[in-house]
Design a protein around this motif. Structure first.
Motif, mmCIF file in Angstrom:
data_model
loop_
_atom_site.group_PDB
_atom_site.id
_atom_site.type_symbol
_atom_site.label_atom_id
_atom_site.label_comp_id
_atom_site.label_asym_id
_atom_site.label_seq_id
_atom_site.Cartn_x
_atom_site.Cartn_y
_atom_site.Cartn_z
ATOM 1 N N PHE A 170 0.819 -1.219 0.000
ATOM 2 C CA PHE A 170 0.000 0.000 0.000
ATOM 3 C C PHE A 170 0.855 1.272 0.000
ATOM 4 C CE2 PHE A 170 -2.497 -3.363 2.045
ATOM 5 C CZ PHE A 170 -3.653 -3.326 1.280
ATOM 6 N N PHE A 171 2.173 1.104 -0.122
ATOM 7 C CA PHE A 171 3.107 2.224 -0.226
ATOM 8 C C PHE A 171 3.025 3.166 0.979
ATOM 9 C CE2 PHE A 171 2.134 0.781 -4.525
ATOM 10 C CZ PHE A 171 3.410 0.518 -4.996
ATOM 11 N N VAL A 172 3.052 2.579 2.165
ATOM 12 C CA VAL A 172 3.073 3.370 3.392
ATOM 13 C C VAL A 172 4.420 3.212 4.111
ATOM 14 C CG1 VAL A 172 0.589 3.395 3.744
ATOM 15 C CG2 VAL A 172 1.925 1.504 4.676
ATOM 16 N N PHE A 173 5.436 2.785 3.357
ATOM 17 C CA PHE A 173 6.773 2.713 3.930
ATOM 18 C C PHE A 173 7.274 4.131 4.215
ATOM 19 C CE2 PHE A 173 6.896 2.391 -0.711
ATOM 20 C CZ PHE A 173 7.620 3.527 -1.048
ATOM 21 N N PRO A 174 8.264 4.278 5.091
ATOM 22 C CA PRO A 174 8.776 5.628 5.399
ATOM 23 C C PRO A 174 9.201 6.350 4.131
ATOM 24 C CG PRO A 174 9.663 4.019 6.936
ATOM 25 C CD PRO A 174 8.935 3.227 5.883
ATOM 26 N N TRP A 175 8.850 7.610 4.046
ATOM 27 C CA TRP A 175 9.221 8.386 2.867
ATOM 28 C C TRP A 175 10.727 8.350 2.671
ATOM 29 C CZ3 TRP A 175 5.606 13.043 4.276
ATOM 30 C CH2 TRP A 175 4.300 12.742 3.834
ATOM 31 N N LEU A 176 11.131 8.102 1.423
ATOM 32 C CA LEU A 176 12.540 7.941 1.079
ATOM 33 C C LEU A 176 13.042 9.164 0.316
ATOM 34 C CD1 LEU A 176 12.238 4.270 -0.234
ATOM 35 C CD2 LEU A 176 13.381 4.966 1.891
ATOM 36 N N PRO A 177 14.359 9.372 0.311
ATOM 37 C CA PRO A 177 14.905 10.441 -0.533
ATOM 38 C C PRO A 177 14.558 10.191 -1.996
ATOM 39 C CG PRO A 177 16.578 9.590 0.992
ATOM 40 C CD PRO A 177 15.400 8.669 1.083
ATOM 41 N N ASP A 178 14.394 11.255 -2.764
ATOM 42 C CA ASP A 178 14.017 11.123 -4.170
ATOM 43 C C ASP A 178 15.001 10.247 -4.945
ATOM 44 O OD1 ASP A 178 11.851 12.733 -3.699
ATOM 45 O OD2 ASP A 178 12.818 14.577 -4.411
ATOM 46 N N VAL A 179 16.273 10.297 -4.567
ATOM 47 C CA VAL A 179 17.294 9.555 -5.318
ATOM 48 C C VAL A 179 17.148 8.042 -5.161
ATOM 49 C CG1 VAL A 179 18.968 11.443 -5.233
ATOM 50 C CG2 VAL A 179 18.915 9.758 -3.378
ATOM 51 N N LEU A 180 16.341 7.605 -4.187
ATOM 52 C CA LEU A 180 16.161 6.167 -3.963
ATOM 53 C C LEU A 180 14.871 5.622 -4.565
ATOM 54 C CD1 LEU A 180 17.350 5.740 -0.243
ATOM 55 C CD2 LEU A 180 18.645 5.343 -2.350
ATOM 56 N N GLU A 181 14.102 6.470 -5.223
ATOM 57 C CA GLU A 181 12.811 6.022 -5.763
ATOM 58 C C GLU A 181 12.971 4.901 -6.776
ATOM 59 O OE1 GLU A 181 10.638 9.302 -7.289
ATOM 60 O OE2 GLU A 181 10.160 10.127 -5.309
ATOM 61 N N ASN A 182 14.063 4.942 -7.559
ATOM 62 C CA ASN A 182 14.269 3.900 -8.576
ATOM 63 C C ASN A 182 14.761 2.584 -7.975
ATOM 64 O OD1 ASN A 182 13.531 5.672 -10.636
ATOM 65 N ND2 ASN A 182 15.631 6.410 -10.916
ATOM 66 N N ASP A 183 15.062 2.585 -6.682
ATOM 67 C CA ASP A 183 15.605 1.395 -6.032
ATOM 68 C C ASP A 183 14.567 0.705 -5.139
ATOM 69 O OD1 ASP A 183 18.221 1.923 -7.073
ATOM 70 O OD2 ASP A 183 18.451 3.466 -5.529
ATOM 71 N N LEU A 184 13.306 0.983 -5.368
ATOM 72 C CA LEU A 184 12.269 0.521 -4.447
ATOM 73 C C LEU A 184 12.218 -1.001 -4.338
ATOM 74 C CD1 LEU A 184 10.113 1.485 -2.532
ATOM 75 C CD2 LEU A 184 8.468 1.440 -4.413
ATOM 76 N N ASN A 185 12.366 -1.706 -5.449
ATOM 77 C CA ASN A 185 12.326 -3.166 -5.397
ATOM 78 C C ASN A 185 13.475 -3.720 -4.562
ATOM 79 O OD1 ASN A 185 10.009 -3.362 -6.985
ATOM 80 N ND2 ASN A 185 11.171 -3.501 -8.899
ATOM 81 N N ALA A 186 14.647 -3.147 -4.744
ATOM 82 C CA ALA A 186 15.807 -3.586 -3.966
ATOM 83 C C ALA A 186 15.625 -3.252 -2.495
ATOM 84 C CB ALA A 186 17.079 -2.932 -4.502
#
Length: 213
Positions: A170-186
């Motif tokens: 449901f995408f309620v994980f802690p907000w991440l820095p923008d630079v990590l958005e492409n690493d979500l699966n990892a």
């Protein structure tokens, strides 16, 4: 060597002044953590199902469990020596230790990963790294003086995996820095793997536990 070190460690960690200091620091950190997550909690309630807000403030909830665990050490008779009382205390302690190890390491890793990919680190980031590293360390230090066993630690893992599943479904994980958005699966894989790792570390610490409260 162990016989010389362990009594000294026990006297230090179970000193009531030290316990009160840690209790106050953790309690204040818990309050600060919920304030830190305030915006995301409000956003979750407004844009998603309200029940999901429970899974948003990961680190503060871990800190809350550990703070309660310190209260049990300060007041051993706080919980009645009944089966229900022992189960309740064991569950809170297990959650306090396993979740503190997990989120302590997770937060430091995410901040460092963001910095490595170009996120500008400010003083708050370094403060958070120190405080979260402290969460993991104190949790590992105090396992020796807690009453929970391997089964309750496993229950704590179940909670973590449920939390992880809700976070990344449901995408309620802690907000991440923008630079990590492409690493979500990892990050999702790392997060769930870290939950299991935290259980294994806790089990190892339980196996070497010599002193029981």
């Amino acid at each position: 060597m162990k016989a010389a070190v362990l009594p000294w460690t026990r006297d230090l960690l179970l000193n009531r002044t030290i316990l009160w200091l840690l209790f106050i620091v953790n309690a204040l950190g818990t309050v600060y953590g919920y304030i830190w997550y305030g915006s995301q909690m409000e956003y979750t309630v407004e844009t998603q199902s309200a029940w999901q807000v429970i899974f948003v403030p990961d680190s503060p909830t871990a800190s809350l469990f550990f703070t309660l665990s310190l209260l049990f050490l300060l007041f051993p008779r706080l919980v009645k020596p009944s089966l229900a009382g022992i189960v309740f205390r064991s569950l809170i302690e297990a959650l306090g230790v396993v979740t503190s190890i997990k989120y302590g390491i997770w937060a430091v890793t995410m901040i460092m990963a963001g910095g490595a990919q170009g996120d500008h680190l400010q003083w708050e980031h370094y403060m958070l790294m120190v405080s979260h590293l402290g969460m993991a360390i104190e949790a590992m230090l105090f396992v020796r003086y807690m009453v929970f066993g391997r089964f309750m630690a496993f229950i704590a893992l179940v909670w973590l995996l449920v939390n992880d599943t809700v976070d990344y479904t449901f995408f309620v994980f802690p907000w991440l820095p923008d630079v990590l958005e492409n690493d979500l699966n990892a990050i999702q894989s790392f997060t769930m793997g870290l939950s299991v790792f935290s259980l294994l570390v806790t089990w190892l610490l339980i196996a070497f536990r010599k002193v029981k409260v």
